[in-house]
Every structure is written in structure tokens, then in C-alpha cells.
Design a protein around this motif. Structure first.
Motif, mmCIF file in Angstrom:
data_model
loop_
_atom_site.group_PDB
_atom_site.id
_atom_site.type_symbol
_atom_site.label_atom_id
_atom_site.label_comp_id
_atom_site.label_asym_id
_atom_site.label_seq_id
_atom_site.Cartn_x
_atom_site.Cartn_y
_atom_site.Cartn_z
ATOM 1 N N SER A 426 64.682 -35.843 98.534
ATOM 2 C CA SER A 426 64.400 -37.271 98.400
ATOM 3 C C SER A 426 65.520 -37.988 97.652
ATOM 4 C CB SER A 426 63.072 -37.473 97.670
ATOM 5 O OG SER A 426 61.998 -36.988 98.430
ATOM 6 N N ALA A 427 66.102 -37.313 96.662
ATOM 7 C CA ALA A 427 67.234 -37.902 95.943
ATOM 8 C C ALA A 427 68.415 -38.081 96.892
ATOM 9 C CB ALA A 427 67.625 -37.018 94.763
ATOM 10 N N LYS A 428 68.621 -37.117 97.768
ATOM 11 C CA LYS A 428 69.691 -37.215 98.765
ATOM 12 C C LYS A 428 69.446 -38.386 99.706
ATOM 13 C CE LYS A 428 72.073 -34.400 102.276
ATOM 14 N NZ LYS A 428 71.806 -35.246 103.456
ATOM 15 N N MET A 429 68.214 -38.544 100.151
ATOM 16 C CA MET A 429 67.844 -39.641 101.035
ATOM 17 C C MET A 429 68.065 -40.987 100.342
ATOM 18 S SD MET A 429 64.188 -40.160 102.969
ATOM 19 C CE MET A 429 63.958 -41.396 104.254
ATOM 20 N N PHE A 430 67.707 -41.056 99.055
ATOM 21 C CA PHE A 430 67.887 -42.288 98.291
ATOM 22 C C PHE A 430 69.374 -42.616 98.142
ATOM 23 C CE2 PHE A 430 68.494 -44.285 94.040
ATOM 24 C CZ PHE A 430 67.900 -45.500 94.326
ATOM 25 N N ARG A 431 70.187 -41.602 97.848
ATOM 26 C CA ARG A 431 71.627 -41.832 97.704
ATOM 27 C C ARG A 431 72.235 -42.368 99.005
ATOM 28 N NH1 ARG A 431 71.458 -36.651 95.273
ATOM 29 N NH2 ARG A 431 72.399 -35.712 97.140
ATOM 30 N N GLU A 432 71.803 -41.835 100.126
ATOM 31 C CA GLU A 432 72.394 -42.211 101.407
ATOM 32 C C GLU A 432 71.894 -43.557 101.916
ATOM 33 O OE1 GLU A 432 71.422 -38.998 103.964
ATOM 34 O OE2 GLU A 432 72.990 -37.669 103.192
ATOM 35 N N GLN A 433 70.611 -43.847 101.718
ATOM 36 C CA GLN A 433 70.011 -45.032 102.336
ATOM 37 C C GLN A 433 69.671 -46.145 101.355
ATOM 38 O OE1 GLN A 433 66.666 -43.859 104.760
ATOM 39 N NE2 GLN A 433 67.734 -42.106 105.634
ATOM 40 N N GLY A 434 69.417 -45.790 100.093
ATOM 41 C CA GLY A 434 68.961 -46.801 99.150
ATOM 42 C C GLY A 434 67.534 -47.220 99.468
ATOM 43 N N ALA A 435 67.133 -48.399 99.003
ATOM 44 C CA ALA A 435 65.760 -48.868 99.216
ATOM 45 C C ALA A 435 65.683 -50.345 98.867
ATOM 46 C CB ALA A 435 64.777 -48.069 98.363
ATOM 47 N N ASP A 436 64.576 -50.974 99.284
ATOM 48 C CA ASP A 436 64.346 -52.370 98.898
ATOM 49 C C ASP A 436 63.906 -52.466 97.445
ATOM 50 O OD1 ASP A 436 64.532 -54.067 101.487
ATOM 51 O OD2 ASP A 436 63.340 -52.331 102.079
ATOM 52 N N GLY A 437 63.112 -51.502 97.009
ATOM 53 C CA GLY A 437 62.619 -51.533 95.643
ATOM 54 C C GLY A 437 62.368 -50.135 95.119
ATOM 55 N N ILE A 438 62.491 -49.974 93.808
ATOM 56 C CA ILE A 438 62.173 -48.707 93.158
ATOM 57 C C ILE A 438 61.143 -48.991 92.082
ATOM 58 C CG2 ILE A 438 64.231 -48.938 91.656
ATOM 59 C CD1 ILE A 438 64.281 -45.835 91.600
ATOM 60 N N LEU A 439 60.007 -48.281 92.145
ATOM 61 C CA LEU A 439 58.852 -48.576 91.299
ATOM 62 C C LEU A 439 58.776 -47.602 90.137
ATOM 63 C CD1 LEU A 439 58.290 -49.874 94.111
ATOM 64 C CD2 LEU A 439 55.863 -49.439 93.713
ATOM 65 N N PHE A 440 58.739 -48.157 88.922
ATOM 66 C CA PHE A 440 58.602 -47.348 87.709
ATOM 67 C C PHE A 440 57.210 -47.567 87.124
ATOM 68 C CE2 PHE A 440 63.202 -48.061 88.015
ATOM 69 C CZ PHE A 440 63.669 -46.766 87.896
ATOM 70 N N THR A 441 56.525 -46.453 86.844
ATOM 71 C CA THR A 441 55.158 -46.540 86.322
ATOM 72 C C THR A 441 55.020 -45.941 84.924
ATOM 73 O OG1 THR A 441 54.594 -44.463 87.445
ATOM 74 C CG2 THR A 441 54.157 -46.508 88.629
ATOM 75 N N SER A 442 56.136 -45.557 84.309
ATOM 76 C CA SER A 442 56.074 -45.011 82.956
ATOM 77 C C SER A 442 57.452 -45.075 82.316
ATOM 78 C CB SER A 442 55.596 -43.552 82.974
ATOM 79 O OG SER A 442 56.584 -42.724 83.578
#
Length: 507
Positions: A426-442
């Protein structure tokens, strides 16, 4: 040595929710996972912690393993006596070379099982509102590969003689050859006005549909920027997509969001976001595990009926407390007549799962508000209070209760640790594609994100995400370390968090 076995498993068209029950069972018990490039990283979160993961995926211009090498891996791991899951996109026997792998296993005398999956064309059709068959328009359905160059003299696809009357043609891997494919279909008698749709990244949150006719689709797909993977659907029922497209109407369809909750917690939030159409990347920055010391539990539970208040500061505390409680007692009435307080609605919701009512919930979900609400009950003077917490629990709650002359015991039932993202898919996917938003819950998730930033550096073409916080405590940590807070939920709950995301990113 135990006898090895290989399971050739279809992962479906991409959306993790479309995994079959049998496939999920096998993934959860796998000792070795051999998976393709297009398999969603969410599937790896189901694996046992000690499962060996081997990516052999193929994509245009990049082949990590040749087919012969893949088969050798399956044979070698099975020979070691391992339970091997070969996870393939779509269905293993439909344009997936699963037949070759099964034959290699059969010839080597290795036991195997075939687990079908929802094939990509079926997923693309369903998620774009295209009936593959319809009583009034077609009774013939054709699956064909478009991967071959139509100019080849030895092509195995007879494009000119595919059935034209009352038929739907589903073309796999045909994006690169779409112009020549459409020309050859029309040369064989298909009308230029035949409705045609190209479904990119079918069933995923960033699915896109390019609609047109057979005579125009090649040019329209270029203007559309169509890219692989995509399924091309040719036939009268493709025109029904305009009226039956349910997935594209969801508010977050086309959005990609990163959920940073721990492995055990992420499913609820991910499910809530996926119901609104979003594609979710599960990126567990922390791991949460039970950490109840038996000798401490014995002391606490020996006196449990003498406490006046039982205070939960998180849903995790609730889960691990009752897990330890029911190892000691068989009846919930063994809690006695104590009162129960929860830091917020999410924690109270978790308590209710054990058929127990919560007596006190503060207006704001944080330790300070919980302490103030308890003090306002005028019940703390000389009262015995048991605070259930984790290893990173904040002392402010206990300090304020003791200031109000309560006798406070702390019961640590779980521990929070950073996960290792160095080899995380998933970290690899995030590095390659990014995202619209990243949600932090703690706050612990925020710190882990910063500490492991070297594994999360985005590629130049990746989408830069907005940062989303569940509430003031998490936001304060983000600001303290210099991270922007682009969006904050109105209250610290999953419902409010999803509402904030839909308001910011929704259609």
C-alpha cells in the motif's frame, strides 16, 4: 514435511469487496502469497503476519517475472510443504494463464485447487450499468483478447467473423490496439453506430467510462485519455449505461483516499468511504495489539465490583478490556453496579456491543472533556475509578480525576506501535499514485507518518493529498510537527469524519 498445495485464486476485477468468501478464507490462511500487479494491496492486509509475499505482477513495459519463473516459484514453494495462494486478477482461467500454471502443477504431481473470481468484463459491465445480455437485444456474449496486434498474420482472433447479430463483445487488453480493432470489426460487418463503452479501472473508486460508438470510440478514447487497464464493450446494451450507471452517481466516485488506521480498525472507516464510491488505500501506520499483563488483570478483576466508575478512553480499550474480562468471568453481571463513562460516541458504540449501557459521554471526545464531565457528576470524592487505556494514553485524564480526590487505577490493555512500511504494497501504491486525501485518526498515526516519511515520498506524477484530521487532538499533533490540517471533522467520530470528506471532495 507436510504436503504442499497451491490455490489458483481469482481476485476479481479490483474492488476488494468483490472477493469471494472462499478466496478470502484462503488468503487469511496462506503461508505464501504469489500475486499479480493488478491485485489490490488491500488483499495483503488479510494475510497472516508471517506470510511470505511474492509479487510477480506484469504490466505493459514491465515484467517482474517471466511465466516460466512464476511456475517455478509455485512448484518450489509447494515442494517446501507450504500453502501457496496464487492470486490473479479477475478469474484465473480467463486470459490469466491460469491453465498453464495448473498444468505445470498437475505434471509435477502437486495438489492444487481452482477458485474462480468475478472476471473483469462482468465487473466493468455491472459497475458501468451495461447488461451483458438482454432478452430484447442480444443473446450472445463473446469474451476476446485484444492484446494481440490485429496486424499480425498469425493472429488467433478472427475479428471479421465474430458474431454480429444480437451479440455483445467484451474485449480485454485492447486499449493499445483500439483503432485497429474497431476498424476490423467494422470491416467484418459491425455498424459504425454500434454503441461502445470503454471502462477504465473497472469497479475501483477511480473508474472512468468513455462512451461512444464503434466508429468514433478510437478518437474519443484518445481525447478522453483512456489508459489500461480497461475493458471495451461493444453492443446495443452498451447504450443502456447512460440510464443505468449507478456507481458514477456516488458522491466520492473518482476519489482516492488513504486510511491510516491500524489493521484491525481500518475496515469500518474504509467500508463507510467505499459506500460513497471512494477508492480506499489502507495504509496502517500503527499496529494495535492486546497487552494485558495476567498478574495485573488478576488484581483488577478481583476488585472489579468495588469500583464506582469504569472509564474507557478509546474503542480499543473497550475491545481488549472485555476480551480479558470474559477470560475471567462468564457473566457480564460480574461487573457489579459500577457506572461506565466513554470518551466519545465511537467508544460508547463499542461498549454497546457487549450489551452494556454507557452512563456518561462528554460533549467533546477528548480526555479533558471526559475528565470535566466526570468531575461535574460530584461523585468522585473518595470514589474508586478504573481507567482503561493503552500504552500511549494521556495522563491528563488521570491527573484531573485525582485532583477531584478520586482513587484512580490505570489498567493498560493494549499497546500501539509503528508499522514497518519499507516493503508495504500500500505504501508503494501511495508513492506511485498519491491520493485526493489522507485521513488521520490519531496522534500516533501522525507521528508514524512523519517518522516513516522516507517510505512515503510521492513520485513526481503522483497526486498530492489533502490532509484530513478526525478532531482537535489529532490536529494539534499535526500542527505541532508542521503538517497542514486541510480538513477537520466537526466532532471526533467516524461519521463526522466521513461527512467532512464528502463535503470537501463530493460531487
Amino acid at each position: 514435511m507436510p504436503k504442499g498445495i497451491v490455490y489458483l485464486v481469482g481476485a476479481g476485477p479490483g474492488n476488494p469487496d468483490l472477493l469471494t468468501v472462499r478466496a478470502r478464507q484462503l488468503i487469511e490462511s496462506a503461508e505464501v502469497l504469489v500475486y499479480d500487479y493488478l491485485v489490490h494491496p488491500a488483499f495483503t492486509h488479510l494475510l497472516p503476519d508471517d506470510c511470505e509475499q511474492i509479487c510477480v505482477g506484469k504490466r505493459k513495459g514491465f515484467h517482474s517475472k517471466k511465466q516460466e519463473e512464476i511456475q517455478e516459484i509455485l512448484l518450489a514453494k509447494a515442494a517446501e510443504g507450504k500453502r501457496v495462494v496464487r492470486l490473479k486478477g479477475g478469474d484465473p482461467f480467463l486470459f490469466g494463464r491460469g491453465g498453464e500454471e495448473a498444468m505445470a502443477l498437475a505434471e509435477a504431481g502437486i495438489e492444487f485447487e481452482i477458485v474462480p473470481g468475478i472476471t473483469s468484463a462482468m465487473g466493468a459491465a455491472a459497475y458501468s450499468g451495461i447488461p451483458l445480455t438482454n432478452r430484447s437485444t442480444n443473446a450472445t456474449l463473446v469474451f476476446v483478447t485484444g492484446h494481440e496486434n490485429p496486424e499480425k498474420l498469425d493472429t488467433t482472433v478472427d475479428w471479421e467473423n465474430l458474431p454480429k447479430k444480437d451479440s455483445t463483445i467484451c474485449i480485454y487488453m485492447g486499449v493499445a490496439n483500439l483503432d485497429r480493432i474497431s476498424e476490423r470489426l467494422m470491416a467484418g460487418g459491425f455498424l459504425p453506430e454500434t454503441p461502445t463503452a470503454c471502462v477504465e479501472w473497472a469497479t475501483m473508486g477511480h473508474q472512468r467510462v468513455c462512451r461512444g460508438s464503434l466508429g468514433t470510440i478510437a478518437q474519443e478514447s484518445k481525447s478522453f485519455g483512456l489508459k489500461a487497464p480497461a475493458i471495451i464493450i461493444v453492443g446495443e446494451t452498451a447504450a443502456m449505461s447512460e440510464d443505468l450507471s449507478w456507481f458514477e452517481n456516488k458522491p466520492l466516485q473518482g476519489r482516492k483516499l488513504v486510511v491510516t488506521r491500524s489493521k484491525g480498525q481500518a475496515s469500518e472507516l474504509s467500508s463507510m468511504l467505499e459506500k460513497t464510491g471512494a477508492e480506499v488505500i489502507g495504509l496502517p501506520l500503527i499496529s494495535i495489539t492486546g497487552a494485558v499483563k495476567p498478574e495485573v488483570a488478576d488484581e483488577i478483576f478481583a476488585e472489579i465490583a468495588s469500583y464506582d466508575w469504569l472509564v474507557f478512553s478509546s474503542p480499543n480499550g473497550v475491545r481488549y478490556f472485555f476480551e480479558a474480562f470474559f477470560q475471567k468471568f462468564e457473566d457480564i453481571r460480574s461487573l457489579g453496579f459500577l457506572r461506565i463513562a466513554a470518551v466519545g460516541k465511537s467508544t460508547a458504540k463499542e461498549i454497546k456491543k457487549y450489551f452494556v449501557s454507557t452512563d456518561l459521554i462528554p460533549k467533546e471526545a477528548n480526555a479533558e472533556s471526559l475528565a470535566e464531565a466526570l468531575v461535574e457528576t460530584d461523585s468522585l470524592d473518595s470514589a474508586k475509578v478504573l481507567v482503561v487505556a493503552g500504552n500511549l494514553g494521556r495522563d491528563v485524564l488521570i491527573d484531573k480525576l485525582e485532583e477531584a480526590r478520586a482513587i484512580v487505577d490505570r489498567f493498560e490493555v493494549y499497546k500501539t506501535e509503528q508499522t514497518d512500511l519499507s516493503e508495504n504494497p500500500s505504501a508503494k501504491m501511495f508513492r506511485e499514485q498519491g491520493a485526493d486525501g489522507i485521513l488521520f485518526t490519531s496522534s500516533s498515526g501522525v507521528r508514524s507518518f512523519i517518522d516513516q516519511a522516507k517510505y512515503l515520498q510521492l513520485s513526481p506524477d503522483a497526486l498530492r493529498p489533502k490532509t484530513v484530521s478526525i478532531g482537535p487532538i489529532t490536529s494539534a499533533t499535526m500542527k505541532q510537527i508542521g503538517m497542514p490540517v486541510d480538513i477537520e471533522a466537526k466532532e471526533a467520530s467516524l461519521d463526522s469524519l466521513v461527512d467532512a470528506v464528502v463535503k470537501r471532495f463530493g460531487k
